[in-house]
Design a protein around this motif. Structure first.
Motif, PDB file in Angstrom:
ATOM      1  N   UNK A  19      22.747  58.564  49.926  1.00  0.00           N
ATOM      2  CA  UNK A  19      21.882  57.862  49.158  1.00  0.00           C
ATOM      3  C   UNK A  19      20.906  56.645  50.015  1.00  0.00           C
ATOM      4  N   UNK A  20      21.888  55.934  50.768  1.00  0.00           N
ATOM      5  CA  UNK A  20      21.406  55.075  51.593  1.00  0.00           C
ATOM      6  C   UNK A  20      20.408  55.449  52.515  1.00  0.00           C
ATOM      7  N   UNK A  21      20.536  56.703  53.005  1.00  0.00           N
ATOM      8  CA  UNK A  21      19.686  57.449  54.116  1.00  0.00           C
ATOM      9  C   UNK A  21      18.321  57.583  53.323  1.00  0.00           C
ATOM     10  N   UNK A  22      18.654  58.383  52.133  1.00  0.00           N
ATOM     11  CA  UNK A  22      17.359  58.751  51.362  1.00  0.00           C
ATOM     12  C   UNK A  22      16.503  57.533  51.066  1.00  0.00           C
ATOM     13  N   UNK A  23      17.154  56.391  50.881  1.00  0.00           N
ATOM     14  CA  UNK A  23      16.351  55.265  50.307  1.00  0.00           C
ATOM     15  C   UNK A  23      15.468  54.682  51.635  1.00  0.00           C
ATOM     16  N   UNK A  24      16.145  54.781  52.915  1.00  0.00           N
ATOM     17  CA  UNK A  24      15.439  54.438  54.088  1.00  0.00           C
ATOM     18  C   UNK A  24      14.251  55.304  54.572  1.00  0.00           C
ATOM     19  N   UNK A  25      13.938  56.224  53.871  1.00  0.00           N
ATOM     20  CA  UNK A  25      13.202  57.588  54.219  1.00  0.00           C
ATOM     21  C   UNK A  25      11.881  57.018  53.631  1.00  0.00           C
ATOM     22  N   UNK A  26      10.672  56.779  54.307  1.00  0.00           N
ATOM     23  CA  UNK A  26       9.348  56.763  53.416  1.00  0.00           C
ATOM     24  C   UNK A  26       8.696  57.772  52.696  1.00  0.00           C
ATOM     25  N   UNK A  27       9.135  59.024  53.234  1.00  0.00           N
ATOM     26  CA  UNK A  27       8.529  60.227  52.588  1.00  0.00           C
ATOM     27  C   UNK A  27       9.253  60.300  50.989  1.00  0.00           C
ATOM     28  N   UNK A  28       8.379  60.823  50.067  1.00  0.00           N
ATOM     29  CA  UNK A  28       8.810  61.182  48.743  1.00  0.00           C
ATOM     30  C   UNK A  28       9.564  62.539  48.617  1.00  0.00           C
TER      31      UNK A  28
END
Length: 644
Positions: A19-28
């Motif tokens: 989840x933390x890795x997904x939060x850091x990604x700018x893409x939706x």
């Protein structure tokens, strides 16, 4: 083409990390690649957390996994899952979400009308027509209500449990309805649960008798009626404790123990501990005394003889020497000083040859114009009469006699200008095969044109001067020790001696050359000894002089101040100087016997009385004792000289 970000999940990675890795990604738009047997795909909880967190972040997510179980679990929680990454994954996700929304809308319509309607992606019917069919179904239900109620009660008595408190509470709630029909939720794909009937008026949960089948066929509403069957509830069995009998047996055994068992066990352990302490204190105890002794430095000098003869070494208590040798070489190039006579070679090729004699030990004579032939048949003639020395033997090996001579080509032509080291044979000696094979010549250098022939020749004085100069160079090398004996032994300088010189000169007097090469060599011999043997001999001499009551060590390296060769020429006498470190020997047995059974304070008083002891240290084992053992074998003395 949509721009999405791909995240590769590790096998042991936690859901919080993903989840933390997904939060850091700018893409939706995120593609989550999950390997088979990954930790986050081990249960529905992780995938539910993943879905809820991505919805909060307003990010679209597609699961990609080769594991069919992982894809199935992802679909159950409402995530789109594929076997491999596809470019149109997020288009399918949008379509999937639209279908889901339309599906829920149709479900809400059913809940209000009681009619099972299809999702929005299926062809929809006219709402008025659906309403008419609902009213028709309601009339049919009311007309057969008594029979339906009887059938429902019979069904409940045979198959269903008594309603729980939660079910009763749900019954008391007033159902939402449109036109008097109860709400019957439409089952969602992958979340289908067979409901327990909670309302007596619910037509979907009842089994319609056989005599009503003709009416249902005639009715236009029959195609929309629910065909779901009520599932028989599964009775949950209470878990059985597998190890119940074993646990009961253990409890019974504990009850059989006496009330004072733990006191007895504790007392036994305490007694064992006391026994161990007593054994360590009186049986296995140990004492160590570290003594630092006074040390004196004394200068020492003596004479040590070295010899290659064992008998002399044993007699004089010297050391055995070894004769070592090496070859020293000096070489140089020298100029010829004589004037060569003017000879008319008539433009024919000329060369200097070295004639070899391996046939006899006596000299051989070759007359003028003697012919020498190459393997190709080229003929060269001897310019003047020549004498060849006889061969000699060294260690069974023949060393041929040599003579230098001038030869001229038989005819004119460049074919005679050759450069070869092949043997030139004398055709006139073919009748005597041995002489033919063992008397031959070789070119010294290449064959030259007449104009290239040297105008100088080697004289006797040239050779004499060359030998004198080589001798001088060789003596200088020996004096400066410009050589190595290739030995690990120490060589005595005064024993080095050079043997007579041997000269090698590649020309003879009268040879026409501008310069010539000469060399001289000599064998250098000397007496060498082993350094450790010399040290041992010095220690033995010191022990004889100072007595055996001293421990003797060398303070610095041994220095040889002088040496002389004895009359036999195979022995030498070396004058040695060095410094010795001496400590007086103490009687260890007397010290250990006097300390047996004493306390530490008494032992210290006795050790203070020793004159040669500078300082001492006492250590006991185990640490709680402070007296010496009665067994002297368990008292250790460690002696160290002062400054070491």
């Amino acid at each position: 083409m949509s721009k999405f970000t791909t995240i590769y999940v590790e096998l042991e990675e936690e859901i919080t990390s993903v989840v933390e890795r997904i939060k850091k990604i700018p893409s939706n738009e995120v593609v989550l690649v999950i390997p088979p047997r990954a930790h986050i795909s081990s249960g529905l909880i992780n995938l539910k957390i993943l879905k809820s967190e991505t919805e909060k972040l307003e990010k679209k997510i597609v699961v990609v996994s080769k594991d069919s179980l992982c894809r199935s679990l992802a679909q159950k929680v409402g995530l789109l899952a594929h076997k491999k990454i596809m470019e149109d994954s997020f288009k399918k996700l949008d379509k999937f979400n639209q279908q889901k929304q339309s599906f829920h809308k149709s479900s809400s319509f059913q809940n209000s009308t009681g009619v099972k309607s299809k999702p929005s992606f299926v062809k929809e019917k006219n709402p008025e027509e659906i309403k008419k069919k609902s009213e028709s179904a309601y009339k049919i239900k009311n007309s057969f209500q008594p029979e339906l109620t009887k059938t429902k009660k019979d069904h409940e008595s045979r198959f269903l449990k008594k309603p729980s408190e939660k079910t009763k509470a749900n019954k008391s709630k007033k159902p939402r309805s449109i036109d008097g029909l109860t709400k019957s939720p439409l089952p969602v794909k992958n979340k289908i649960k067979k409901p327990i009937p909670s309302n007596k008026n619910s037509a979907d949960s009842l089994q319609i008798p056989k005599n009503l089948e003709t009416i249902k066929k005639d009715s236009s509403f029959s195609s929309q009626t629910s065909k779901e069957k009520t599932a028989t509830p599964i009775k949950k069995e209470k878990p059985v404790l597998k190890d119940k009998n074993k646990t009961e047996e253990k409890l019974e055994k504990i009850k059989l123990l006496p009330d004072n068992f733990f006191w007895i066990a504790g007392g036994g352990l305490l007694a064992l501990l006391i026994i161990i302490i007593l054994l360590l204190s009186f049986v296995f105890s140990k004492a160590t005394i570290k003594l630092v002794l006074k040390q004196d430095r004394e200068p020492f000098s003596t004479l040590i003889s070295i010899s290659t003869a064992k008998e002399e070494v044993e007699q004089n208590k010297g050391i055995l020497a070894q004769e070592v040798e090496n070859q020293v070489i000096a070489q140089n190039q020298f100029q010829a000083s004589g004037e060569a006579e003017n000879v008319n070679f008539r433009n024919k090729a000329v060369a200097t040859v070295i004639i070899h004699n391996e046939f006899s030990t006596s000299p051989e004579a070759l007359i003028k114009d003697t012919q020498f032939s190459t393997q190709d048949g080229l003929i060269y003639k001897l310019v003047q009469e020549t004498f060849i020395e006889g061969y000699t033997k060294e260690n069974g090996e023949i060393i041929p006699g040599k003579a230098y001579a001038l030869v001229v080509a038989e005819k004119q032509g460049d074919q005679y200008l050759i450069n070869t080291q092949e043997k030139l044979r004398i055709p006139a000696l073919k009748e005597d095969q041995q002489r033919y094979e063992k008397i031959y010549a070789k070119f010294q250098g290449s064959v030259k044109k007449p104009g290239q022939l040297s105008t100088k020749r080697v004289t006797e004085s040239d050779i004499k001067e060359a030998k004198q100069q080589l001798k001088k160079e060789l003596e200088e090398k020996i004096k400066n020790k410009d050589f190595n004996f290739n030995s690990d032994l120490e060589v005595v300088e005064k024993s080095i001696e050079a043997k007579p010189l041997e000269y090698e000169i590649d020309v003879e007097p009268g040879i026409r050359v501008e310069s010539f090469k000469a060399s001289a060599k000599s064998q250098v011999v000397g007496l060498a000894y082993n350094r450790d043997d010399l040290k041992q001999a010095v220690m033995e001499k010191a022990a004889l002089e100072f007595g055996e009551n001293q421990n003797i060590e060398l303070d610095r390296q041994i220095k040889i101040t002088d040496s002389k060769i004895l009359e036999d020429g195979k022995s030498m006498e070396l004058e040695i100087e060095c410094d010795l470190l001496m400590t007086r020997k103490i009687q260890e047995e007397k010290i250990t016997q006097s300390l047996k059974g004493l306390e530490e304070e008494e032992a210290r008083q006795k050790l203070d009385l020793l004159n040669d002891v500078v300082q001492f240290k006492i250590e006991f084992w185990p640490f709680w004792i402070n007296n010496f053992p009665f067994d002297e074998k368990r008292i250790d003395l460690v002696i160290t000289p002062l400054g070491s």
